[in-house]
Design a protein around this motif. Sequence first.
Motif, PDB file in Angstrom:
ATOM      1  N   THR A 110       8.824  -6.593   3.488  1.00  0.00           N
ATOM      2  CA  THR A 110       8.293  -7.673   2.653  1.00  0.00           C
ATOM      3  C   THR A 110       8.242  -7.285   1.185  1.00  0.00           C
ATOM      4  OG1 THR A 110       6.019  -6.911   2.951  1.00  0.00           O
ATOM      5  CG2 THR A 110       6.866  -8.468   4.561  1.00  0.00           C
ATOM      6  N   PRO A 111       8.684  -8.157   0.288  1.00  0.00           N
ATOM      7  CA  PRO A 111       8.552  -7.893  -1.143  1.00  0.00           C
ATOM      8  C   PRO A 111       7.090  -7.743  -1.560  1.00  0.00           C
ATOM      9  CG  PRO A 111      10.066  -9.731  -0.736  1.00  0.00           C
ATOM     10  CD  PRO A 111       9.390  -9.417   0.566  1.00  0.00           C
ATOM     11  N   GLN A 112       6.177  -8.449  -0.866  1.00  0.00           N
ATOM     12  CA  GLN A 112       4.764  -8.347  -1.197  1.00  0.00           C
ATOM     13  C   GLN A 112       4.253  -6.927  -0.987  1.00  0.00           C
ATOM     14  OE1 GLN A 112       6.116 -10.568   0.813  1.00  0.00           O
ATOM     15  NE2 GLN A 112       5.619 -12.626   0.054  1.00  0.00           N
ATOM     16  N   LEU A 113       4.748  -6.292   0.085  1.00  0.00           N
ATOM     17  CA  LEU A 113       4.327  -4.924   0.361  1.00  0.00           C
ATOM     18  C   LEU A 113       4.905  -3.970  -0.679  1.00  0.00           C
ATOM     19  CD1 LEU A 113       2.617  -3.330   2.291  1.00  0.00           C
ATOM     20  CD2 LEU A 113       4.603  -3.002   3.757  1.00  0.00           C
ATOM     21  N   GLU A 114       6.141  -4.201  -1.078  1.00  0.00           N
ATOM     22  CA  GLU A 114       6.735  -3.381  -2.133  1.00  0.00           C
ATOM     23  C   GLU A 114       5.937  -3.542  -3.427  1.00  0.00           C
ATOM     24  OE1 GLU A 114      10.869  -4.040  -2.637  1.00  0.00           O
ATOM     25  OE2 GLU A 114      11.418  -3.183  -0.700  1.00  0.00           O
ATOM     26  N   GLN A 115       5.514  -4.773  -3.727  1.00  0.00           N
ATOM     27  CA  GLN A 115       4.733  -5.009  -4.935  1.00  0.00           C
ATOM     28  C   GLN A 115       3.394  -4.293  -4.854  1.00  0.00           C
ATOM     29  OE1 GLN A 115       5.960  -6.515  -7.667  1.00  0.00           O
ATOM     30  NE2 GLN A 115       4.099  -5.685  -8.588  1.00  0.00           N
ATOM     31  N   LYS A 116       2.803  -4.262  -3.661  1.00  0.00           N
ATOM     32  CA  LYS A 116       1.551  -3.532  -3.466  1.00  0.00           C
ATOM     33  C   LYS A 116       1.746  -2.049  -3.746  1.00  0.00           C
ATOM     34  CE  LYS A 116      -2.687  -2.884  -1.906  1.00  0.00           C
ATOM     35  NZ  LYS A 116      -3.878  -3.352  -2.651  1.00  0.00           N
ATOM     36  N   ILE A 117       2.864  -1.500  -3.274  1.00  0.00           N
ATOM     37  CA  ILE A 117       3.160  -0.085  -3.515  1.00  0.00           C
ATOM     38  C   ILE A 117       3.313   0.185  -5.005  1.00  0.00           C
ATOM     39  CG2 ILE A 117       4.935   1.695  -3.190  1.00  0.00           C
ATOM     40  CD1 ILE A 117       5.365   0.471  -0.362  1.00  0.00           C
ATOM     41  N   LEU A 118       4.044  -0.697  -5.699  1.00  0.00           N
ATOM     42  CA  LEU A 118       4.238  -0.532  -7.146  1.00  0.00           C
ATOM     43  C   LEU A 118       2.913  -0.633  -7.884  1.00  0.00           C
ATOM     44  CD1 LEU A 118       7.503  -2.597  -7.714  1.00  0.00           C
ATOM     45  CD2 LEU A 118       7.261  -0.115  -7.746  1.00  0.00           C
ATOM     46  N   SER A 119       2.055  -1.530  -7.433  1.00  0.00           N
ATOM     47  CA  SER A 119       0.751  -1.695  -8.063  1.00  0.00           C
ATOM     48  C   SER A 119      -0.094  -0.439  -7.896  1.00  0.00           C
ATOM     49  CB  SER A 119       0.031  -2.902  -7.460  1.00  0.00           C
ATOM     50  OG  SER A 119      -1.265  -3.038  -8.011  1.00  0.00           O
ATOM     51  N   LEU A 120      -0.115   0.117  -6.684  1.00  0.00           N
ATOM     52  CA  LEU A 120      -0.866   1.351  -6.444  1.00  0.00           C
ATOM     53  C   LEU A 120      -0.302   2.496  -7.273  1.00  0.00           C
ATOM     54  CD1 LEU A 120      -1.253   1.113  -2.550  1.00  0.00           C
ATOM     55  CD2 LEU A 120      -3.107   0.980  -4.230  1.00  0.00           C
ATOM     56  N   TYR A 121       1.020   2.585  -7.331  1.00  0.00           N
ATOM     57  CA  TYR A 121       1.672   3.644  -8.109  1.00  0.00           C
ATOM     58  C   TYR A 121       1.347   3.498  -9.590  1.00  0.00           C
ATOM     59  CZ  TYR A 121       5.374   6.795  -9.724  1.00  0.00           C
ATOM     60  OH  TYR A 121       6.071   7.815 -10.317  1.00  0.00           O
ATOM     61  N   GLY A 122       1.356   2.253 -10.089  1.00  0.00           N
ATOM     62  CA  GLY A 122       1.078   1.995 -11.493  1.00  0.00           C
ATOM     63  C   GLY A 122      -0.362   2.277 -11.879  1.00  0.00           C
ATOM     64  N   MET A 123      -1.260   2.341 -10.894  1.00  0.00           N
ATOM     65  CA  MET A 123      -2.660   2.667 -11.158  1.00  0.00           C
ATOM     66  C   MET A 123      -2.943   4.158 -10.979  1.00  0.00           C
ATOM     67  SD  MET A 123      -4.836  -0.592  -9.681  1.00  0.00           S
ATOM     68  CE  MET A 123      -4.158  -0.505  -8.016  1.00  0.00           C
ATOM     69  N   GLY A 124      -1.872   4.930 -10.746  1.00  0.00           N
ATOM     70  CA  GLY A 124      -2.021   6.380 -10.699  1.00  0.00           C
ATOM     71  C   GLY A 124      -2.114   6.982  -9.320  1.00  0.00           C
ATOM     72  N   SER A 125      -2.008   6.175  -8.259  1.00  0.00           N
ATOM     73  CA  SER A 125      -2.070   6.727  -6.896  1.00  0.00           C
ATOM     74  C   SER A 125      -0.848   7.606  -6.634  1.00  0.00           C
ATOM     75  CB  SER A 125      -2.119   5.600  -5.859  1.00  0.00           C
ATOM     76  OG  SER A 125      -3.282   4.815  -6.012  1.00  0.00           O
ATOM     77  N   SER A 126      -1.070   8.728  -5.987  1.00  0.00           N
ATOM     78  CA  SER A 126       0.041   9.613  -5.622  1.00  0.00           C
ATOM     79  C   SER A 126       0.764   9.040  -4.420  1.00  0.00           C
ATOM     80  CB  SER A 126      -0.480  11.009  -5.297  1.00  0.00           C
ATOM     81  OG  SER A 126      -1.262  10.968  -4.108  1.00  0.00           O
ATOM     82  N   TYR A 127       1.957   9.566  -4.144  1.00  0.00           N
ATOM     83  CA  TYR A 127       2.689   9.124  -2.964  1.00  0.00           C
ATOM     84  C   TYR A 127       1.873   9.388  -1.694  1.00  0.00           C
ATOM     85  CZ  TYR A 127       7.020   8.271  -5.554  1.00  0.00           C
ATOM     86  OH  TYR A 127       7.969   7.760  -6.405  1.00  0.00           O
ATOM     87  N   ALA A 128       1.152  10.514  -1.660  1.00  0.00           N
ATOM     88  CA  ALA A 128       0.331  10.829  -0.487  1.00  0.00           C
ATOM     89  C   ALA A 128      -0.779   9.795  -0.319  1.00  0.00           C
ATOM     90  CB  ALA A 128      -0.264  12.229  -0.622  1.00  0.00           C
ATOM     91  N   LEU A 140       9.226   6.086  -0.694  1.00  0.00           N
ATOM     92  CA  LEU A 140       8.402   5.556  -1.778  1.00  0.00           C
ATOM     93  C   LEU A 140       9.133   5.653  -3.110  1.00  0.00           C
ATOM     94  CD1 LEU A 140       4.933   6.989  -0.715  1.00  0.00           C
ATOM     95  CD2 LEU A 140       5.559   4.583  -0.819  1.00  0.00           C
ATOM     96  N   THR A 141       9.879   6.738  -3.293  1.00  0.00           N
ATOM     97  CA  THR A 141      10.671   6.880  -4.516  1.00  0.00           C
ATOM     98  C   THR A 141      11.709   5.769  -4.613  1.00  0.00           C
ATOM     99  OG1 THR A 141      10.396   9.287  -4.547  1.00  0.00           O
ATOM    100  CG2 THR A 141      12.243   8.387  -5.796  1.00  0.00           C
ATOM    101  N   ALA A 142      12.349   5.444  -3.481  1.00  0.00           N
ATOM    102  CA  ALA A 142      13.353   4.376  -3.476  1.00  0.00           C
ATOM    103  C   ALA A 142      12.729   3.039  -3.886  1.00  0.00           C
ATOM    104  CB  ALA A 142      13.979   4.259  -2.085  1.00  0.00           C
ATOM    105  N   ILE A 143      11.479   2.810  -3.475  1.00  0.00           N
ATOM    106  CA  ILE A 143      10.798   1.553  -3.825  1.00  0.00           C
ATOM    107  C   ILE A 143      10.414   1.544  -5.304  1.00  0.00           C
ATOM    108  CG2 ILE A 143       8.700   0.200  -3.448  1.00  0.00           C
ATOM    109  CD1 ILE A 143       8.851   1.104  -0.499  1.00  0.00           C
ATOM    110  N   THR A 144       9.787   2.631  -5.771  1.00  0.00           N
ATOM    111  CA  THR A 144       9.365   2.659  -7.180  1.00  0.00           C
ATOM    112  C   THR A 144      10.560   2.689  -8.128  1.00  0.00           C
ATOM    113  OG1 THR A 144       9.108   5.079  -7.088  1.00  0.00           O
ATOM    114  CG2 THR A 144       7.157   3.740  -6.653  1.00  0.00           C
ATOM    115  N   ASP A 145      11.686   3.225  -7.645  1.00  0.00           N
ATOM    116  CA  ASP A 145      12.894   3.233  -8.483  1.00  0.00           C
ATOM    117  C   ASP A 145      13.421   1.825  -8.755  1.00  0.00           C
ATOM    118  OD1 ASP A 145      12.949   5.915  -8.884  1.00  0.00           O
ATOM    119  OD2 ASP A 145      14.560   6.346  -7.468  1.00  0.00           O
ATOM    120  N   LYS A 146      12.961   0.858  -7.974  1.00  0.00           N
ATOM    121  CA  LYS A 146      13.422  -0.513  -8.180  1.00  0.00           C
ATOM    122  C   LYS A 146      12.956  -1.085  -9.519  1.00  0.00           C
ATOM    123  CE  LYS A 146      14.128  -1.854  -3.366  1.00  0.00           C
ATOM    124  NZ  LYS A 146      13.876  -2.849  -2.308  1.00  0.00           N
ATOM    125  N   VAL A 147      11.958  -0.448 -10.153  1.00  0.00           N
ATOM    126  CA  VAL A 147      11.503  -0.935 -11.454  1.00  0.00           C
ATOM    127  C   VAL A 147      12.404  -0.435 -12.581  1.00  0.00           C
ATOM    128  CG1 VAL A 147       9.121  -0.915 -10.623  1.00  0.00           C
ATOM    129  CG2 VAL A 147       9.930   0.986 -12.027  1.00  0.00           C
TER     130      VAL A 147
END
Length: 406
Positions: free
Chosen positions: A102-120, A139-146
């Motif tokens: 789901t794109p929504q889940l990918e967006q959630k991952i990007l949001s968490l990453y953008g707030m400083g959450s680590s991959y772990a 996770l890198t593949a998802i965040t690389d989409k930006v």
Amino acid sequence: MNNDFDFEAFKQAAIKGLYEGKPLTGEGGLFAPLLKHFLESALEGEMSHHLVQTRLPEQNRRNGKTSKKVKSSAGLLDLQTPRDRTGSYQPQLVPKRQVVLTPQLEQKILSLYGMGSSYADISQHLSEMYGYSLSDSELTAITDKVIPAMREWQNRPLESLYVLVWLDGIYYKVRHEGRVVTRVLYSVIGLSLAGRKQVLGIYTAESESAKFWLSVLTDLKQRGVEDMLITCVDGLKGFDTAIATVFPAATVQLCIVHQLRNSFRFIPDKYLKSFVKDIKGVYQASDREQAMEQLLLVQETWGQRYPQAIQPWLDKWELLSPYFDYPAAIRKVMYTTNTVEGYHRQLRNVTKTKGAFPSDIALQKLVYLVIQNLQIKWETTTYNWKEILAQVSIIFTERIQPHRFD
């Protein structure tokens, strides 16, 4: 088309599972078989449509299936994706190399990453919420989409004029060729005629230098900036020359706060309170002449004992004193790089747990996501903007006129 799904058996199994307390979603969720069927049926439909489009010119046909594991809100799904003989079929519903459904889940991952959450941290959150986790590479593949969006943002056209531009650098650790090195993230924040602050770009280099700042300023000009009325910078040697080379009409103001910090380093703690009281009379003077008189008094009192604290004020006076030429409202926003330092503090709040970034791109990627969150807060106009704009419009009438908006 896969039409052999036994809906009645699924319904009975789902009802039984509900009574047994099984979850609807997540790993082993009751909806997983139904979702798998819908997805595989849709992929078969895509293939049928594709073959209609390509069969005559290419004599294309089906060529078996490939198995692909996809993580979804219904848990881990093993999808059977059809193939064609020519390899021209490109799945649309679940594209190749997509690991999260789901794109929504990918967006959630990007949001968490953008707030400083680590991959772990992100992986643990997904495990708790959805019943599965993602590896660092996924996770890198998802965040690389930006990255494409970041590149587009980095090269976007800018406004033709900025009332004030703050420029400064912040240091980070990045892994490079097996070792950890220092990188400078160059920060440029512009204040537009609308009174809104904007981060104009992301730049990284091995060290802060006037030569690299020249390349940054040149990039800004190539992207549409024709004029900067006032710039506020730190005390880097040659910074003013770099600005004058690209924007010769810009007023260059050295940050007073930077200069104060440098002076405080050379004053013993037991004398610091007295020194602060004396030097305050310099930068809080009503005009340039009064400020110079007070500076000479400070030199007389402190200069012989602590020349390193005083002499730089005299050497750099032409770049430290321009703000005295402006009204109080403008002085308040131009005498210090506090605006960009506040931005740096917000970056640090997000990046402080990162240690060394794996690459320059990883650093830029996170900073870009932070900027997107920050820009929402900057949609409001700068405090006291009407007064500032009125004063700027009088002082810089001829330079502003070609850039005014109605």
